[in-house]
Design an enzyme around this catalytic site. Sequence first.
Site, PDB file in Angstrom:
ATOM      1  N   ASP A 197      -2.023   3.776  -5.376  1.00 44.51           N
ATOM      2  CA  ASP A 197      -2.582   5.010  -4.852  1.00 44.51           C
ATOM      3  C   ASP A 197      -3.333   5.739  -5.962  1.00 44.51           C
ATOM      4  O   ASP A 197      -3.858   5.101  -6.879  1.00 44.51           O
ATOM      5  CB  ASP A 197      -1.465   5.877  -4.256  1.00 44.51           C
ATOM      6  CG  ASP A 197      -1.912   6.654  -3.032  1.00 44.51           C
ATOM      7  OD1 ASP A 197      -2.743   7.571  -3.186  1.00 44.51           O
ATOM      8  OD2 ASP A 197      -1.445   6.345  -1.920  1.00 44.51           O
ATOM      9  N   HIS A 232      -2.407  12.784  -3.306  1.00 45.45           N
ATOM     10  CA  HIS A 232      -2.138  11.805  -2.256  1.00 45.45           C
ATOM     11  C   HIS A 232      -1.043  10.847  -2.687  1.00 45.45           C
ATOM     12  O   HIS A 232      -0.073  10.597  -1.954  1.00 45.45           O
ATOM     13  CB  HIS A 232      -3.435  11.054  -1.940  1.00 45.45           C
ATOM     14  CG  HIS A 232      -3.353  10.156  -0.748  1.00 45.45           C
ATOM     15  ND1 HIS A 232      -3.118   8.808  -0.845  1.00 45.45           N
ATOM     16  CD2 HIS A 232      -3.506  10.415   0.568  1.00 45.45           C
ATOM     17  CE1 HIS A 232      -3.123   8.268   0.364  1.00 45.45           C
ATOM     18  NE2 HIS A 232      -3.358   9.224   1.246  1.00 45.45           N
ATOM     19  N   SER A 447      -1.608   7.018   6.306  1.00 44.89           N
ATOM     20  CA  SER A 447      -1.118   6.998   4.930  1.00 44.89           C
ATOM     21  C   SER A 447       0.288   7.540   4.826  1.00 44.89           C
ATOM     22  O   SER A 447       1.022   7.205   3.900  1.00 44.89           O
ATOM     23  CB  SER A 447      -2.018   7.842   4.027  1.00 44.89           C
ATOM     24  OG  SER A 447      -3.077   7.100   3.524  1.00 44.89           O
TER      25      SER A 447
END
Length: 502
Positions: A197, A232, A447
Site C-alpha cells: 500500500d 490509506h 480497499s
Amino acid sequence: MAGFFAFSVPKIAQKVFNKTSVFYRLAQLHGATRKYGTINAGEQLMNNKFKLSSLALLGATLTLPSTLLAESYIVLTKGNKIDSSLIQEIEAQGATVTAQLPQVGMLMLDSDNGDIRERLSSNAKIQTTFADMDLQYVSPSEQALPEISFEEQSINPPTSGDDDFYFDLQWGHDAVNAPEAWQAGVKGQGVRVAVLDSGIMSTHPDLAPNLNTALSTSFINGEAYNSPAGSHGTHVAGTIAAADNAYGTIGVAPEAEIVTVKVLSGVSGSGPFSSIFQGMVYAADIDADVINMSLGADIPRNCTFDGVHQPAKDCADLFTALNRVTHYVNKKGSVIIAAAGNDARDLNHDATLKAFPAEGNHVISVSSLGPVGWGLDTSANLDVLASYSNYGKNGIDLAGPGGNYDLFFTYGNAPCNGPVLPGFTCYVYDMVLSTTPTGWGWNAGTSMAAPHVAGVAALIISENGGDMSPVEVTRELIKRSDDINQPGKDDDTGHGRASSGY
C-alpha cells in the site's frame, strides 16, 4: 478483552468534536449505471457543503492510469532467466537496468530511446518489453474521512463498552465473526500479513505492537515505508491487525504480524507497476502468509488512457507479467487478497476493461458490503452490496465489509440520533472505522473490504498452526463464508461474505 458480542453502542455523553479537525468528503458517482439503476447525484451534491472528489470517499482503488512513464519499461525474459550478458546486451541498446527480479525473470529499465521495444525485440533471451505505467489513485490529502484525532481522544475520552474504546463502532468485525474467533483463542498469532500500500504510521499506538519494522520496506524512490506515512495504508493495516491493547480500535486478527511494503507514494498517491511487482515478490520471499493489495486499476484492453494510446500489446503484457508474479507468489506459499474495484462494473460483461490485479491468476478478488443506517439502528443488515462495488460472478471470489454511503442520498448530513458518537452525520457510521496517521477515521471501498478478508485469512491460518498453502487457505475461506445470496457463487458476493467460521 471485554464485550465480544456487545455491538450495541452506548451513548457517549458530553462528547464534543473540534469541527476544524473533522472533514467531510463524498465520492462523486458520475451517474454510474448499475444493474440496480442509475445514480445521478451531481446536482444534489454540488448544493451541499460536502467537498467532491472522484473516488475521494472510497480512497480505495487506483483510477485509470493517467501518467505514463515514457522512459521506463519492464522486460520479461524467456525461461525466467537473467544473466550478466543479457544486461550488457540491453545496456548496449541504450537502456539502463534499474532493478531486477530474477525470481520471475523480470527487469526494470530506463531508456531515452523511444524505439527501445523494437531494439530489444530481436534479442532471443527476451520474451517482451512493455512500458511501465505510473498509476494515480486518490490524493493522500483526501483519503481519511471524518476523523477522531489523538488530541480529541485524549481530551474527551469516550465511554465505550469495550476497553478498546472505538471497537464497538467496528461493525465489520461483527459481520465476519471475528470476536467469536477471539473468544476461542484464535487471534492471528503466528501469521505474517504483508500490506502492499502507501506506507504506514509506524508509531501509531494501535499498530506499533504488531508491526515488524525490520522487514517493512519501500519500493518508492525517496520514501521510507513510514515516511511519509500513507493514510490509506495506515487505514488498511489497522483493519487487519490493530492490536487488542485497551486503546482505539482492534484489527480482525489482532495478534497477526504486519509487514508494510510501500508500493504507492505517500505523497502523490501514485506508484508504478514495477514497484507493485517488486513488492509482491518481496512479500513472498519474506514468507508472508497473506498479501493484502487494496489497490487496483481498470486496464483498457485497447491500452488507451484518456486519449493516450499505448500499444495494445503493452496492456496484454502487463497481465502476462502479473500472472508470472502471482504464480511465483502462490508457489512460495502466500495467499493474495485484492480489492475488486469501485467502479460499479459488471466484471462478467464489461469486455473493454480488465481489473488489475483482481482478475489475475491466484488472486482472491473481494467485493464490498455494508449497512445502510447502522448509526440509527445497529441491528441493520450488514450485507448490502455497496453501490460502488464491482461485481460479476466470474470476477468476484468473496465479499467483505467495505462500507456504504448510500444513506447520504436520503438522510443527507443531518445529525445522527442513534446510539453512536455525537458530532458526525449518520452515513459515516456505515463506513469502516480504522487507524489514520493522526488518529482514527472512516473510509469506504473495496480497499476496506479486502483487509477484512485478509484478517479472516490470518485467523484461519493461525487456527491451523500458522502453516497452510494458498490452496488450503482459499478452500477454507470459501467453505466458511456465509452464502448470503442465492445458493452457490453469485454476482455480488462470489462464494459468499467472508467469515471466521465461529
